[in-house]
Design an enzyme around this catalytic site. Structure first.
Site, PDB file in Angstrom:
ATOM      1  N   THR A  17      24.936  34.386  33.772  1.00 26.46           N
ATOM      2  CA  THR A  17      24.813  33.417  32.586  1.00 26.46           C
ATOM      3  C   THR A  17      24.054  34.372  31.377  1.00 26.46           C
ATOM      4  O   THR A  17      24.509  34.247  30.223  1.00 26.46           O
ATOM      5  CB  THR A  17      23.995  32.231  32.804  1.00 26.46           C
ATOM      6  OG1 THR A  17      24.646  31.406  33.925  1.00 26.46           O
ATOM      7  CG2 THR A  17      24.032  31.289  31.721  1.00 26.46           C
ATOM      8  N   LYS A  37      32.588  27.624  32.246  1.00 25.11           N
ATOM      9  CA  LYS A  37      32.018  27.721  33.769  1.00 25.11           C
ATOM     10  C   LYS A  37      32.797  26.618  34.460  1.00 25.11           C
ATOM     11  O   LYS A  37      32.673  25.340  34.461  1.00 25.11           O
ATOM     12  CB  LYS A  37      30.500  27.164  33.578  1.00 25.11           C
ATOM     13  CG  LYS A  37      29.835  26.913  35.024  1.00 25.11           C
ATOM     14  CD  LYS A  37      29.455  28.092  35.476  1.00 25.11           C
ATOM     15  CE  LYS A  37      28.355  28.264  36.630  1.00 25.11           C
ATOM     16  NZ  LYS A  37      27.898  29.286  36.951  1.00 25.11           N
ATOM     17  N   THR A  41      27.355  23.133  39.119  1.00 27.71           N
ATOM     18  CA  THR A  41      26.417  22.280  40.052  1.00 27.71           C
ATOM     19  C   THR A  41      25.206  22.399  39.365  1.00 27.71           C
ATOM     20  O   THR A  41      24.549  23.025  38.719  1.00 27.71           O
ATOM     21  CB  THR A  41      26.299  22.894  41.322  1.00 27.71           C
ATOM     22  OG1 THR A  41      25.745  24.235  41.477  1.00 27.71           O
ATOM     23  CG2 THR A  41      27.774  23.069  42.054  1.00 27.71           C
ATOM     24  N   ASP A  48      24.998  25.676  32.629  1.00 28.33           N
ATOM     25  CA  ASP A  48      25.099  27.020  31.951  1.00 28.33           C
ATOM     26  C   ASP A  48      25.823  26.975  30.669  1.00 28.33           C
ATOM     27  O   ASP A  48      25.408  27.656  29.620  1.00 28.33           O
ATOM     28  CB  ASP A  48      26.058  27.811  32.953  1.00 28.33           C
ATOM     29  CG  ASP A  48      25.205  28.135  34.244  1.00 28.33           C
ATOM     30  OD1 ASP A  48      23.862  28.441  34.276  1.00 28.33           O
ATOM     31  OD2 ASP A  48      25.914  28.513  35.262  1.00 28.33           O
ATOM     32  N   GLU A 107      33.028  32.054  34.180  1.00 24.27           N
ATOM     33  CA  GLU A 107      31.824  32.431  35.107  1.00 24.27           C
ATOM     34  C   GLU A 107      31.820  31.412  36.244  1.00 24.27           C
ATOM     35  O   GLU A 107      31.992  30.265  36.201  1.00 24.27           O
ATOM     36  CB  GLU A 107      30.530  32.003  34.077  1.00 24.27           C
ATOM     37  CG  GLU A 107      29.673  32.394  34.982  1.00 24.27           C
ATOM     38  CD  GLU A 107      28.002  32.036  34.425  1.00 24.27           C
ATOM     39  OE1 GLU A 107      27.120  31.876  35.173  1.00 24.27           O
ATOM     40  OE2 GLU A 107      28.243  31.922  33.361  1.00 24.27           O
ATOM     41  N   ALA A 109      30.520  30.305  40.200  1.00 24.80           N
ATOM     42  CA  ALA A 109      29.303  29.675  40.572  1.00 24.80           C
ATOM     43  C   ALA A 109      28.735  30.680  41.818  1.00 24.80           C
ATOM     44  O   ALA A 109      29.384  30.968  42.939  1.00 24.80           O
ATOM     45  CB  ALA A 109      29.802  28.409  41.373  1.00 24.80           C
ATOM     46  N   GLY A 110      27.600  31.353  41.767  1.00 30.81           N
ATOM     47  CA  GLY A 110      27.009  32.188  42.625  1.00 30.81           C
ATOM     48  C   GLY A 110      28.106  33.523  42.896  1.00 30.81           C
ATOM     49  O   GLY A 110      28.731  33.920  41.978  1.00 30.81           O
ATOM     50  N   GLU A 197      11.769  40.699  26.077  1.00 29.13           N
ATOM     51  CA  GLU A 197      10.299  40.591  26.654  1.00 29.13           C
ATOM     52  C   GLU A 197       9.821  39.345  26.327  1.00 29.13           C
ATOM     53  O   GLU A 197       8.709  38.858  26.765  1.00 29.13           O
ATOM     54  CB  GLU A 197       9.384  41.669  25.717  1.00 29.13           C
ATOM     55  CG  GLU A 197       9.842  43.292  26.380  1.00 29.13           C
ATOM     56  CD  GLU A 197       9.078  44.261  25.808  1.00 29.13           C
ATOM     57  OE1 GLU A 197       8.053  43.768  24.894  1.00 29.13           O
ATOM     58  OE2 GLU A 197       9.074  45.387  26.051  1.00 29.13           O
TER      59      GLU A 197
END
Length: 230
Positions: A17, A37, A41, A48, A107, A109-110, A197
């Site tokens: 993501t 996406k 879930t 996302d 994108e 999932a996992g 950062e």
């Protein structure tokens, strides 16, 4: 005509993501890419799509609604059963094929072996869609093994891999990690971006993406000008 592509990772919360946010921030408006996406879930309000929308401040027109959306933060095969929904891989495949020639970042999932149903793995859906893939790996220790395993799983199934991209904390190993994966994995390293950062506003994130993401244009040029027709 355009080219949809699939973003997968070497695991959950690896940085897919973050990569997608950077890509959309830098290229969505200039090349009219949309973010999708396809299976979400977890709480939709913290999903996302909403994260990238807030991070980039892009209009709604740059985002597609997930084909399936589950509140349960778990693998799709489990989340769908918990919520009494039948996840149909054929429906997912048909939806993907419709967008194959549009500029769409899909994108997953996992990682590639996340089960969508009890007997249908994500990697099979990627294979059947014939979408080219970018693999997102970490800059940190362990990424050589995890990324090589993912690349091998994809290439052994003749899935077109555009390359891999590393994201994460600044790490003294990251340059050697990228070079080693490229040498052994049979896929080009498209780049590397470290996490900022501190938390950034949308305008600051746009500047960050412009200056720190895909600085050699390897990602966008590979997507828009693939060597072969997929």
């Amino acid at each position: 005509m355009g080219q949809a592509f699939y973003v997968t990772g070497t695991g959950t919360d690896i940085g897919k993501t973050f990569f997608s946010s950077l890509f959309m921030a830098k290229y969505a408006e200039s090349f009219q890419f949309r973010y999708w996406k396809i299976v979400q879930t977890g709480a939709p309000s913290a999903g996302d799509t909403e994260f990238i929308r807030k991070t980039t401040n892009l209009p709604d027109s740059f985002f597609m609604k997930p084909a399936y959306e589950f509140a349960t933060p778990a693998s799709p095969h489990y989340a769908s059963k918990q919520e009494g929904v039948i996840l149909d891989p054929k429906h997912l495949l048909n939806e993907l094929i419709k967008e194959r020639k549009t500029n769409t970042l899909v994108e997953g999932a996992g990682g590639v072996f996340v089960p969508l149903t009890d007997d249908y793995l994500t990697i099979k859906g990627i294979q059947e869609s014939n979408l080219p893939v970018i693999v997102i790996g970490s800059t940190e220790l362990g990424t050589i093994n995890h990324t090589l395993l993912t690349l091998d799983a994809l290439t052994s199934r003749f899935i077109p891999v555009l390359g891999f991209y590393l994201v994460g904390q600044n790490n003294p190993l990251q340059t050697d990690n990228a070079e080693t994966i490229q040498r052994l994995g049979g896929a080009p390293c498209l780049g590397l971006t470290n996490f900022p950062e501190q938390k950034l506003s949308p305008n600051e994130f746009l500047d960050f993406a412009k200056n720190h993401f895909d600085t050699n244009r390897n990602v966008i040029d590979t997507i828009l000008n693939p060597d072969d027709e997929f």
